[in-house]
Design a protein around this motif. Sequence first.
Motif, PDB file in Angstrom:
ATOM      1  N   HIS A 236       4.197  22.305  20.798  1.00  8.17           N
ATOM      2  CA  HIS A 236       4.526  22.411  19.376  1.00  8.17           C
ATOM      3  C   HIS A 236       3.712  21.438  18.538  1.00  8.17           C
ATOM      4  CE1 HIS A 236       7.143  18.789  19.341  1.00  8.17           C
ATOM      5  NE2 HIS A 236       7.528  19.179  20.530  1.00  8.17           N
TER       6      HIS A 236
ATOM      7  N   ASP B  32       5.323  13.088  21.784  1.00  5.21           N
ATOM      8  CA  ASP B  32       6.049  14.352  21.554  1.00  5.21           C
ATOM      9  C   ASP B  32       5.484  15.065  20.336  1.00  5.21           C
ATOM     10  OD1 ASP B  32       7.854  16.397  21.624  1.00  5.21           O
ATOM     11  OD2 ASP B  32       9.541  15.208  20.926  1.00  5.21           O
ATOM     12  N   MET B  33       4.399  15.905  20.436  1.00  2.00           N
ATOM     13  CA  MET B  33       3.633  16.036  21.652  1.00  2.00           C
ATOM     14  C   MET B  33       2.181  16.355  21.333  1.00  2.00           C
ATOM     15  SD  MET B  33       4.637  19.816  23.148  1.00  2.00           S
ATOM     16  CE  MET B  33       2.969  20.002  23.770  1.00  2.00           C
TER      17      MET B  33
ATOM     18  N   GLU C 104       9.364  23.386  16.173  1.00  2.05           N
ATOM     19  CA  GLU C 104      10.124  23.302  17.424  1.00  2.05           C
ATOM     20  C   GLU C 104      11.281  22.338  17.256  1.00  2.05           C
ATOM     21  OE1 GLU C 104      11.417  21.782  21.308  1.00  2.05           O
ATOM     22  OE2 GLU C 104      10.504  20.625  19.713  1.00  2.05           O
ATOM     23  N   GLU C 105      10.994  21.212  16.593  1.00  2.61           N
ATOM     24  CA  GLU C 105      12.016  20.172  16.420  1.00  2.61           C
ATOM     25  C   GLU C 105      13.163  20.722  15.565  1.00  2.61           C
ATOM     26  OE1 GLU C 105      11.921  17.632  18.121  1.00  2.61           O
ATOM     27  OE2 GLU C 105       9.835  17.115  18.532  1.00  2.61           O
TER      28      GLU C 105
ATOM     29  N   GLU D 210       5.336  19.582  26.962  1.00  2.94           N
ATOM     30  CA  GLU D 210       6.228  18.540  26.413  1.00  2.94           C
ATOM     31  C   GLU D 210       6.152  17.276  27.280  1.00  2.94           C
ATOM     32  OE1 GLU D 210       8.149  18.481  23.739  1.00  2.94           O
ATOM     33  OE2 GLU D 210       8.771  20.514  23.213  1.00  2.94           O
ATOM     34  N   PRO D 211       6.560  16.125  26.729  1.00  4.53           N
ATOM     35  CA  PRO D 211       6.382  14.858  27.452  1.00  4.53           C
ATOM     36  C   PRO D 211       7.174  14.738  28.755  1.00  4.53           C
ATOM     37  CG  PRO D 211       7.723  14.544  25.463  1.00  4.53           C
ATOM     38  CD  PRO D 211       7.156  15.924  25.393  1.00  4.53           C
TER      39      PRO D 211
HETATM   40 ZN   LIG Z   1       8.742  18.022  21.821  1.00  4.13          ZN
END
Ligand SMILES: [Zn+2]
Length: 374
Positions: free
Chosen positions: A73, A105-106, A138-139, A164-165
Amino acid sequence: MSTESAVALTRTLLRFDTVNPPGRERDCARYAGALLQDWGFKVDYFEYEDKRTSVIARAGGSDKKAPLCLTGHLDVVPLGSRAWTKDPFAGETDGDRLYGRGSSDMKAGIAAILLALKGFSKALTNTPGIIAVLTAAEEGGCIGSYHLAQTQLLGKAGAMLVGEPTANYPYVGHKGSLKFYAAFKGVSAHGSMPQLGVNAIYKAARALGRLESFDFGLPAHPVMGKPTLNVGTIEGGNAVNSVPDAASVGVDIRTVPGMDHGELLTRMKSLFGSEVTLDVFSDMPAVWTTPEQEWVQRVFEICKRHLGEAPAPRAASYNTDAGNLLKVYKGAPTVVLGPGEPQMAHQTDEYCSMERIRQAQEIYEELIRDWCRI
Ligand SMILES: [Zn+2]
């Protein structure tokens, strides 16, 4: 590819302010899309709202096997109330650390995906090919991927890698989430004559008691454990001397693989009583691929060489776009694997390890070669 180019690209991405809300991913999306186009990828953009831009890029493709999807994202969370000691948008470094909002992130993950794709486009002709999906929003609910999954743009994918992390550790899934507001109605009356009204707060309170002792009645998932339920908000009434005619509670349920969200909502309704209205604002299924799955085993083998240990089956603690993308890429084995530090996500003075960006790029390149046999 060197650490230098990975850092330079991550830094460039950090400079785009994609803080969500409000989001404004368009400039960052166009920048990433232009790079991919220069490198020979076919690029599409999708905006579900003004400036809320996702990028879909593809190269190669064959009838025999669907492409590998790499996804991440573009948006980042707000800076938070605590003051930063580093500039959140400048990409300051200190030792191996690269600071910035979204470094872990990210945007480090996006940079690693982009650099892994660089140079592959021509090599992908007559192979299963690659599709990159860089999402907006996304968040706070995976809204971008939710809308994207309703278009025809995603096509097919045979496996999915979510950047993602994870500090480059391969996670084989994560819990799902079902979030809703339950609204209770009453009848207003003067506070001195409560017998003339119906108190919506009492209705909500009775429901809350039942929620607190709610039992999913499920055994623990071997990797994710048990589903959870939290009541995060409560609202009701507007004056202390009135009988409240409305109350609402916000509920956050984290589900494990195999749970049917529709069934769960039916249980919630019967728990609350027939008069309640449920407003579901996030409905993301759990993501899980059995670690024995063939492609997951390939990912584990490749990661083992980089991590110096054989990965064990683990699940991420957070949600990802995979829940929505899998509505289209049904049954595609999915691994969450990215260079960011999971504990740095959403933190003040967020940073990532520069060495891990380079390492993620290598892992992604190996996975592309492995999938496309090149
Ligand atoms: Zn993320």
